[in-house]
Design a protein around this motif. Structure first.
Motif, short mmCIF file in Angstrom:
data_model
loop_
_atom_site.label_atom_id
_atom_site.label_comp_id
_atom_site.label_asym_id
_atom_site.label_seq_id
_atom_site.Cartn_x
_atom_site.Cartn_y
_atom_site.Cartn_z
N UNK A 195 -14.19 4.07 0.25
CA UNK A 195 -13.87 5.09 1.25
C UNK A 195 -12.48 4.46 2.28
N UNK A 196 -12.92 3.35 2.73
CA UNK A 196 -11.81 2.65 3.50
C UNK A 196 -10.38 2.40 2.75
N UNK A 197 -10.48 2.06 1.70
CA UNK A 197 -9.33 1.91 0.85
C UNK A 197 -8.39 3.31 0.74
N UNK A 198 -9.56 4.35 0.16
CA UNK A 198 -8.86 5.68 0.10
C UNK A 198 -8.23 6.04 1.39
N UNK A 199 -8.96 5.60 2.67
CA UNK A 199 -8.38 6.11 4.07
C UNK A 199 -7.01 5.44 4.23
N UNK A 200 -6.78 4.21 3.84
CA UNK A 200 -5.79 3.48 3.90
C UNK A 200 -4.64 4.09 3.20
N UNK A 201 -5.02 4.54 1.85
CA UNK A 201 -4.00 5.33 0.94
C UNK A 201 -3.38 6.60 1.53
N UNK A 202 -4.42 7.21 2.02
CA UNK A 202 -4.14 8.63 2.43
C UNK A 202 -3.40 8.35 3.94
N UNK A 203 -3.46 7.32 4.75
CA UNK A 203 -2.57 7.36 6.00
C UNK A 203 -1.41 6.82 5.52
N UNK A 204 -1.16 5.88 4.67
CA UNK A 204 0.13 5.30 4.19
C UNK A 204 0.96 6.73 3.49
N UNK A 205 0.33 7.59 2.77
CA UNK A 205 0.91 8.61 2.16
C UNK A 205 1.53 9.80 3.55
N UNK A 206 0.40 9.78 4.56
CA UNK A 206 0.88 10.58 5.75
C UNK A 206 2.17 9.91 6.38
N UNK A 207 2.09 8.70 6.51
CA UNK A 207 3.34 7.97 7.23
C UNK A 207 4.54 8.30 6.22
N UNK A 208 4.54 8.06 5.12
CA UNK A 208 5.70 8.30 4.33
C UNK A 208 6.17 9.77 4.21
N UNK A 209 5.21 10.85 4.50
CA UNK A 209 5.76 12.22 4.55
C UNK A 209 6.10 12.51 5.83
N UNK A 210 5.58 11.89 7.05
CA UNK A 210 6.33 12.19 8.36
C UNK A 210 7.58 11.59 8.39
N UNK A 211 7.88 10.51 7.86
CA UNK A 211 9.16 9.79 7.83
C UNK A 211 10.25 9.79 6.92
N UNK A 212 9.63 10.52 5.75
CA UNK A 212 10.79 10.76 4.69
C UNK A 212 10.60 12.08 4.22
N UNK A 213 10.09 13.02 4.71
CA UNK A 213 10.24 14.47 4.10
C UNK A 213 10.54 15.48 5.07
N UNK A 214 11.16 16.62 4.66
CA UNK A 214 11.57 17.46 5.75
C UNK A 214 10.45 18.43 6.07
N UNK A 215 10.49 18.93 7.29
CA UNK A 215 9.26 19.57 7.73
C UNK A 215 8.88 20.76 6.90
N UNK A 216 9.75 21.43 6.11
CA UNK A 216 9.44 22.48 5.13
C UNK A 216 8.46 21.87 3.94
N UNK A 217 8.86 20.61 3.54
CA UNK A 217 8.05 20.12 2.50
C UNK A 217 6.72 19.80 3.24
N UNK A 218 6.82 19.07 4.48
CA UNK A 218 5.37 18.70 5.00
C UNK A 218 4.38 19.98 5.10
N UNK A 219 5.08 21.06 5.39
CA UNK A 219 4.17 22.28 5.60
C UNK A 219 3.66 22.62 4.19
#
Length: 196
Positions: A128-152
């Motif tokens: 569960x902690x590994x999956x949480x780390x993966x989810x947070x990594x994806x979240x950071x990449x989304x916030x820093x690398x994707x447009x607001x439209x794509x994030x929505x």
């Protein structure tokens, strides 16, 4: 109440009925009203919680004092501040109920006792902690690398139906934008869909 918990953990480990009873025994059912704060910045997180019903937001306040939502926790999700829990440091996160909710809570000590009594629970929480780390990594990449439209659009896929349970400000906080900008995105997507 424990059926959802059993279904959740059975994705990772198999427990007999007796083992599951031992696993579930230290969990306490806690009820929270809408706007109740489960954890406040500066406090120490002493629990992990499994959401049985309702919805929570896990957020922090940025340098400007604006909320930045890390994630929403719905039925079948877990809530905690891992940094505070594991490292015994003050939390920088806040966990707030967005609806009347119920959570099965387990203390750090009871969880560690489970590791001794049921060694497979250590595997469960490690995964569960590994999956949480993966989810947070994806979240950071989304916030820093994707447009607001794509994030929505990602938000709509990740949290199907949640848009009806949240207000525009809460969604905007998750997306890292203003609620006015979110209105423009929604309008643009709606117009695009109407033209198809």
């Amino acid at each position: 109440m424990f059926d959802l918990l059993r279904k959740n953990i059975s994705r990772y480990i198999d427990l007999s009925n007796d083992e599951f009873e031992r696993f579930a025994a230290p969990f306490n059912l806690m009820a929270f009203k809408r706007k109740d704060v489960v954890l406040a910045e500066g406090g120490y997180c002493l629990f992990e919680g499994f959401v049985v019903s309702g919805c929570f937001k896990v957020y922090y306040l940025n340098e400007n004092g604006n909320e930045q939502t890390l994630y929403f926790a719905l039925e079948g999700w877990w809530i905690t501040d891992l940094d505070s829990l594991i490292n015994n440091v003050p939390s920088i996160l806040n966990i707030e109920a967005l609806e009347d909710s119920e959570v099965l809570m387990i203390s750090k000590k009871d969880k560690e006792d489970l590791y001794k009594d049921l060694p497979q629970t250590e595997k469960l929480f490690r995964i569960m902690n590994q999956q949480s780390s993966v989810a947070l990594q994806r979240r950071i990449l989304s916030l820093t690398g994707k447009t607001a439209d794509k994030r929505y659009l990602e938000f709509l896929v990740k949290y199907p139906g949640l848009e009806q349970r949240l207000n525009q400000q809460q969604i905007a906080s998750y997306l890292g934008i203003t609620h006015e900008f979110l209105s423009k995105i929604r309008k643009k997507i709606h117009l695009k869909n109407d033209s198809l």
